[in-house]
Design a protein around this motif. Sequence first.
Motif, mmCIF file in Angstrom:
data_model
loop_
_atom_site.group_PDB
_atom_site.id
_atom_site.type_symbol
_atom_site.label_atom_id
_atom_site.label_comp_id
_atom_site.label_asym_id
_atom_site.label_seq_id
_atom_site.Cartn_x
_atom_site.Cartn_y
_atom_site.Cartn_z
ATOM 1 N N SER A 10 -8.824 68.976 -67.949
ATOM 2 C CA SER A 10 -8.649 69.849 -69.099
ATOM 3 C C SER A 10 -9.029 71.295 -68.802
ATOM 4 O O SER A 10 -10.029 71.571 -68.149
ATOM 5 C CB SER A 10 -9.515 69.344 -70.254
ATOM 6 O OG SER A 10 -9.392 70.219 -71.368
ATOM 7 N N GLY A 11 -8.224 72.204 -69.325
ATOM 8 C CA GLY A 11 -8.535 73.625 -69.254
ATOM 9 C C GLY A 11 -9.266 74.105 -70.491
ATOM 10 O O GLY A 11 -9.609 75.279 -70.605
ATOM 11 N N LEU A 102 -9.699 64.238 -64.005
ATOM 12 C CA LEU A 102 -10.625 64.046 -65.115
ATOM 13 C C LEU A 102 -9.825 64.130 -66.407
ATOM 14 O O LEU A 102 -8.663 64.540 -66.386
ATOM 15 C CB LEU A 102 -11.729 65.102 -65.076
ATOM 16 C CG LEU A 102 -12.848 64.839 -64.065
ATOM 17 C CD1 LEU A 102 -12.374 65.025 -62.642
ATOM 18 C CD2 LEU A 102 -14.033 65.719 -64.335
ATOM 19 N N PRO A 103 -10.418 63.766 -67.550
ATOM 20 C CA PRO A 103 -9.663 63.805 -68.794
ATOM 21 C C PRO A 103 -8.996 65.165 -69.024
ATOM 22 O O PRO A 103 -9.587 66.213 -68.765
ATOM 23 C CB PRO A 103 -10.729 63.525 -69.857
ATOM 24 C CG PRO A 103 -11.748 62.699 -69.147
ATOM 25 C CD PRO A 103 -11.797 63.280 -67.762
ATOM 26 N N THR A 108 -2.495 67.869 -67.030
ATOM 27 C CA THR A 108 -3.162 66.918 -66.141
ATOM 28 C C THR A 108 -2.265 65.711 -65.897
ATOM 29 O O THR A 108 -2.149 65.233 -64.759
ATOM 30 C CB THR A 108 -4.512 66.477 -66.734
ATOM 31 O OG1 THR A 108 -5.284 67.640 -67.029
ATOM 32 C CG2 THR A 108 -5.274 65.578 -65.777
ATOM 33 N N LEU A 109 -1.608 65.231 -66.942
ATOM 34 C CA LEU A 109 -0.679 64.112 -66.774
ATOM 35 C C LEU A 109 0.443 64.471 -65.804
ATOM 36 O O LEU A 109 0.843 63.656 -64.975
ATOM 37 C CB LEU A 109 -0.087 63.699 -68.125
ATOM 38 C CG LEU A 109 -1.008 62.919 -69.036
ATOM 39 C CD1 LEU A 109 -0.365 62.744 -70.410
ATOM 40 C CD2 LEU A 109 -1.349 61.564 -68.430
ATOM 41 N N PRO A 129 -4.710 57.424 -67.597
ATOM 42 C CA PRO A 129 -3.499 58.239 -67.706
ATOM 43 C C PRO A 129 -2.342 57.517 -68.371
ATOM 44 O O PRO A 129 -1.305 58.114 -68.614
ATOM 45 C CB PRO A 129 -3.183 58.587 -66.255
ATOM 46 C CG PRO A 129 -3.723 57.446 -65.473
ATOM 47 C CD PRO A 129 -4.963 57.024 -66.227
ATOM 48 N N GLY A 130 -2.488 56.246 -68.662
ATOM 49 C CA GLY A 130 -1.450 55.516 -69.381
ATOM 50 C C GLY A 130 -0.695 54.555 -68.492
ATOM 51 O O GLY A 130 -0.603 54.734 -67.282
ATOM 52 N N PRO A 131 -0.115 53.528 -69.106
ATOM 53 C CA PRO A 131 0.560 52.479 -68.339
ATOM 54 C C PRO A 131 1.779 52.986 -67.571
ATOM 55 O O PRO A 131 2.066 52.499 -66.493
ATOM 56 C CB PRO A 131 0.945 51.441 -69.391
ATOM 57 C CG PRO A 131 0.775 52.098 -70.708
ATOM 58 C CD PRO A 131 -0.162 53.248 -70.527
ATOM 59 N N ALA A 132 2.480 53.966 -68.092
ATOM 60 C CA ALA A 132 3.673 54.455 -67.389
ATOM 61 C C ALA A 132 3.285 55.057 -66.043
ATOM 62 O O ALA A 132 3.937 54.811 -65.027
ATOM 63 C CB ALA A 132 4.406 55.484 -68.236
ATOM 64 N N LEU A 133 2.223 55.848 -66.025
ATOM 65 C CA LEU A 133 1.797 56.448 -64.762
ATOM 66 C C LEU A 133 1.130 55.419 -63.852
ATOM 67 O O LEU A 133 1.273 55.480 -62.637
ATOM 68 C CB LEU A 133 0.872 57.633 -65.013
ATOM 69 C CG LEU A 133 1.568 58.847 -65.620
ATOM 70 C CD1 LEU A 133 0.579 59.977 -65.851
ATOM 71 C CD2 LEU A 133 2.709 59.325 -64.750
#
Length: 158
Positions: A10-11, A102-103, A108-109, A129-133
């Motif tokens: 995160s920025g 990191l979150p 980031t994704l 990051p989620g199931p797709a990634l």
Amino acid sequence: MRKVIGVMGSGRPLDPASEARARALGRLIAQAGYVLLTGGRASGVMDACSAGAKEAGGLVVGVLPDADASSASRHLDVAIKTGMGDARNVVNVLSSDAVIALPGGAGTLSEVAHALKAGKPVIVLGWDPGPALRAAGRVLDASTPEEALALAREVMPQ
């Protein structure tokens, strides 16, 4: 040639625990002799991780989205001014031997996705990051900065 660990996240301003974790990760990366690469801005994960690495005497590289260094973290040794906006995410990933994420948000994704497409090892610290990634490639989970660095060391090409 020294190995480069890219830290993405995160920025936005971080809560104290997240800031401490990012700073600790930067410090560990520097102490292990790796080069730290971030998105280079003076905010969020980029700034906290860069501060930790700099405090430990590490080499800190920031790949900035802008054509100038006005948004750069004061902890950088090298500021790469791209003028590419978010397209610089590809440069971040391709310049890293391993990526620790990191979150963060959509940026980031995108870095995680680019890393997976490029066959780079990805370690996620403190988020999913989620199931797709996860389905797109090899994503390793870490629960501490120490574990994230150990996994990066293990999976980076020699």
